[in-house]
Design a protein around this motif. Structure first.
Motif, PDB file in Angstrom:
ATOM      1  N   UNK A   1      25.941  -6.979 -30.778  1.00 19.78           N
ATOM      2  CA  UNK A   1      25.772  -6.409 -29.838  1.00 19.78           C
ATOM      3  C   UNK A   1      26.371  -6.650 -28.540  1.00 19.78           C
ATOM      4  N   UNK A   2      26.570  -7.939 -28.335  1.00 24.57           N
ATOM      5  CA  UNK A   2      27.558  -8.406 -27.184  1.00 24.57           C
ATOM      6  C   UNK A   2      28.769  -7.677 -27.183  1.00 24.57           C
ATOM      7  N   UNK A   3      29.545  -7.534 -28.386  1.00 20.15           N
ATOM      8  CA  UNK A   3      30.677  -6.856 -28.588  1.00 20.15           C
ATOM      9  C   UNK A   3      30.596  -5.329 -28.283  1.00 20.15           C
ATOM     10  N   UNK A   4      29.560  -4.805 -28.502  1.00 20.14           N
ATOM     11  CA  UNK A   4      29.129  -3.375 -28.229  1.00 20.14           C
ATOM     12  C   UNK A   4      29.060  -3.136 -26.626  1.00 20.14           C
ATOM     13  N   UNK A   5      28.418  -4.226 -25.740  1.00 15.21           N
ATOM     14  CA  UNK A   5      28.153  -4.128 -24.653  1.00 15.21           C
ATOM     15  C   UNK A   5      29.498  -4.274 -23.671  1.00 15.21           C
ATOM     16  N   UNK A   6      30.703  -4.979 -24.502  1.00  9.76           N
ATOM     17  CA  UNK A   6      32.010  -5.196 -23.991  1.00  9.76           C
ATOM     18  C   UNK A   6      32.901  -4.157 -24.495  1.00  9.76           C
ATOM     19  N   UNK A   7      32.474  -3.058 -25.180  1.00 10.93           N
ATOM     20  CA  UNK A   7      33.349  -1.935 -25.563  1.00 10.93           C
ATOM     21  C   UNK A   7      34.220  -2.384 -26.666  1.00 10.93           C
ATOM     22  N   UNK A   8      33.915  -3.644 -27.365  1.00  8.52           N
ATOM     23  CA  UNK A   8      34.666  -3.878 -28.648  1.00  8.52           C
ATOM     24  C   UNK A   8      34.191  -3.520 -29.882  1.00  8.52           C
ATOM     25  N   UNK A   9      32.967  -2.885 -29.892  1.00  9.79           N
ATOM     26  CA  UNK A   9      32.308  -2.407 -31.192  1.00  9.79           C
ATOM     27  C   UNK A   9      31.499  -1.367 -31.133  1.00  9.79           C
ATOM     28  N   UNK A  10      31.243  -0.522 -32.060  1.00 10.84           N
ATOM     29  CA  UNK A  10      30.399   0.762 -32.283  1.00 10.84           C
ATOM     30  C   UNK A  10      29.553   0.610 -33.409  1.00 10.84           C
ATOM     31  N   UNK A  11      28.472   1.365 -33.408  1.00 15.60           N
ATOM     32  CA  UNK A  11      27.740   1.672 -34.679  1.00 15.60           C
ATOM     33  C   UNK A  11      28.579   2.357 -35.480  1.00 15.60           C
ATOM     34  N   UNK A  12      29.124   3.449 -35.144  1.00 12.75           N
ATOM     35  CA  UNK A  12      29.915   4.275 -35.972  1.00 12.75           C
ATOM     36  C   UNK A  12      31.039   3.503 -36.745  1.00 12.75           C
ATOM     37  N   UNK A  13      31.616   2.506 -35.994  1.00 14.10           N
ATOM     38  CA  UNK A  13      32.806   1.645 -36.713  1.00 14.10           C
ATOM     39  C   UNK A  13      32.258   0.350 -37.277  1.00 14.10           C
ATOM     40  N   UNK A  14      31.204   0.232 -37.675  1.00 11.68           N
ATOM     41  CA  UNK A  14      30.645  -1.086 -38.101  1.00 11.68           C
ATOM     42  C   UNK A  14      29.842  -0.897 -39.556  1.00 11.68           C
ATOM     43  N   UNK A  15      29.614  -1.961 -40.092  1.00 10.69           N
ATOM     44  CA  UNK A  15      28.717  -1.875 -41.390  1.00 10.69           C
ATOM     45  C   UNK A  15      27.436  -1.144 -41.064  1.00 10.69           C
ATOM     46  N   UNK A  16      26.934  -0.649 -40.142  1.00  8.27           N
ATOM     47  CA  UNK A  16      25.944   0.155 -39.903  1.00  8.27           C
ATOM     48  C   UNK A  16      26.066   1.452 -40.545  1.00  8.27           C
TER      49      UNK A  16
END
Length: 422
Positions: free
Chosen positions: A217-232
């Motif tokens: 989630x911290x990576x998402x907040x920093x713009x380094x991860x997304x739901x769509x680009x992850x194991x979600x």
């Protein structure tokens, strides 16, 4: 509507004496009102037990209570009452953020009393403070229980089926096929109650996303991860695979929580992927002598790689405009006590958030505590999401996913858009 009318009636009962008193009766009325506390909770079983114990420990005190079993209705009603100044003194909330009745959301809007000066608040761990403080860092909630999501089993129904509890993802799919061949649902699912939609994804993403990547989630907040680009993506694909392989009852979108628990309690489904406190509802429908147990719900081929979503479950707060703030704080003190913690945890099928020497873990709670001790637990993801829109998008999109009107990439793109919305 019924909830709102009932609550209005309770308020009238609680405060009618003050409204109708004459000058001659003012002192008596004031003294009486000091002994009345108003309280609201989603789900009455454990709250009712806590209220009874509190009244017994405080002779002369009356707690006027309102309960509703539907989380969405409860959230809407209390939010409306807080805005209009008609909310109760004390009410159940959700820890952290993620919905409109969560601690940070209510705290941001100035609707909660600052409890930082209470004795119990000083002893909260950093983890507990992270989900009980408002954006300004003030403690505004008391953590009462620790909840978890896992595979919860009707022990007698499972034994009658002759099937074993799955420990890996391939075993889950085989279990579903074997249960279906025996004419019973592997897992009851009630997506008509929107909050249920999130439970299987939370169980799957614990092992696929948040266990392997605790700072996701911290990576998402920093713009380094997304739901769509992850194991979600894999998690939701597995959810759909469970649907397509017949793991659930027919038409989950047409089945509500109560019907889900009825199926589970009566053994028409062998298990549920759910919060452990749901057992209290299933017991209402179960034959005498029915017992329940829990195992971590697997998402991979490796049983040792299974994580359990564990988090503070129930929290209570005090209305910033409480009519009886002193008595409200006294109730908070009771909930923080070893007696209050053990009582509420036992009645709700949970573990105490603050610990209690008298609490005895059972077959439901022991695997949770073991997972925590083994560092195989994760927090519920919504408690760290930056706004309530993400969870709402998740809930409604899963219902559409099961209807076949959207696909997994669409669900995740919607959640990403909600995550970054201002």
């Amino acid at each position: 509507m019924k909830f709102g009318k009932t609550f209005a009636s309770v308020c009238c009962l609680a405060f009618a004496a003050a409204a109708c008193s004459t000058s001659g009766g003012g002192a008596t009325t004031a003294a009486a009102s000091e002994k009345v506390l108003t309280l609201a909770a989603a789900g009455q079983g454990p709250a009712k037990a806590a209220v009874a114990a509190f009244e017994k420990a405080n002779p002369g005190v009356t707690v006027k209570t309102i309960y509703t079993e539907d989380d969405a209705s409860y959230q809407q009603q209390i939010r409306t009452q807080l805005s209009s100044g008609t909310a109760p003194d004390v009410f159940r909330m959700w820890p952290g953020g993620g919905n409109t009745m969560a601690v940070r959301d209510l705290g941001k809007d100035g609707m909660l009393m600052d409890l930082s000066g209470e004795a119990w608040a000083g002893g909260l761990s950093a983890d507990l403070k992270s989900v009980t403080t408002d954006p300004a860092g003030k403690v505004v909630a008391i953590p009462v229980t620790i909840g978890a999501i896992g595979a919860v089993w009707n022990d007698q129904a499972l034994a009658a089926s002759g099937l074993g509890k799955p420990a890996t993802w391939p075993e889950v799919l085989k279990f579903c096929a074997d249960a279906k061949a025996k004419g019973v649902a592997a897992f009851a699912l009630g997506l008509k109650s929107a909050w249920v939609t999130q439970l299987v994804p939370y169980a799957l993403t614990a092992s696929l996303v948040y266990g392997p990547t605790p700072d996701f989630t911290r990576r998402q907040l920093d713009g380094k991860a997304t739901f769509a680009g992850s194991a979600w993506k894999q998690a939701l694909e597995k959810y759909v695979e469970m649907r397509d392989k017949g793991c659930f009852n027919d038409s989950p979108n047409g089945v509500g929580y109560d019907e889900q628990m009825q199926m589970f309690g009566q053994g028409k489904a062998l298990g549920v992927v759910h919060v452990l406190s749901a057992v209290q509802s299933a017991l209402k429908y179960a034959p005498n002598g029915t017992t329940f147990s829990m195992t971590p719900f697997p998402a991979t081929d490796n049983a040792d790689g299974t994580y359990v979503p564990v988090s503070v479950g129930i929290v209570y707060g005090v209305n910033a405009k409480a009519k009886n703030p002193a008595l409200a704080k006294k109730f908070m003190e009771f909930l923080a006590s070893p007696e209050g913690q053990a009582l509420y945890a036992t009645a709700s099928g949970s573990s105490p958030a603050l610990g209690s020497p008298s609490f005895q873990a059972d077959a439901l709670q022991r695997p949770v505590l073991d997972a925590v001790a083994a560092k195989r637990s994760t927090l519920y993801p919504d408690q760290s999401w930056p706004n309530a829109k993400v969870q709402q998008e998740h809930l409604t999109s899963i219902q559409e996913l099961f209807n076949g009107t959207v696909d997994v990439p669409t669900v995740l793109s919607r959640m990403d858009a909600a995550f970054t919305a201002k």
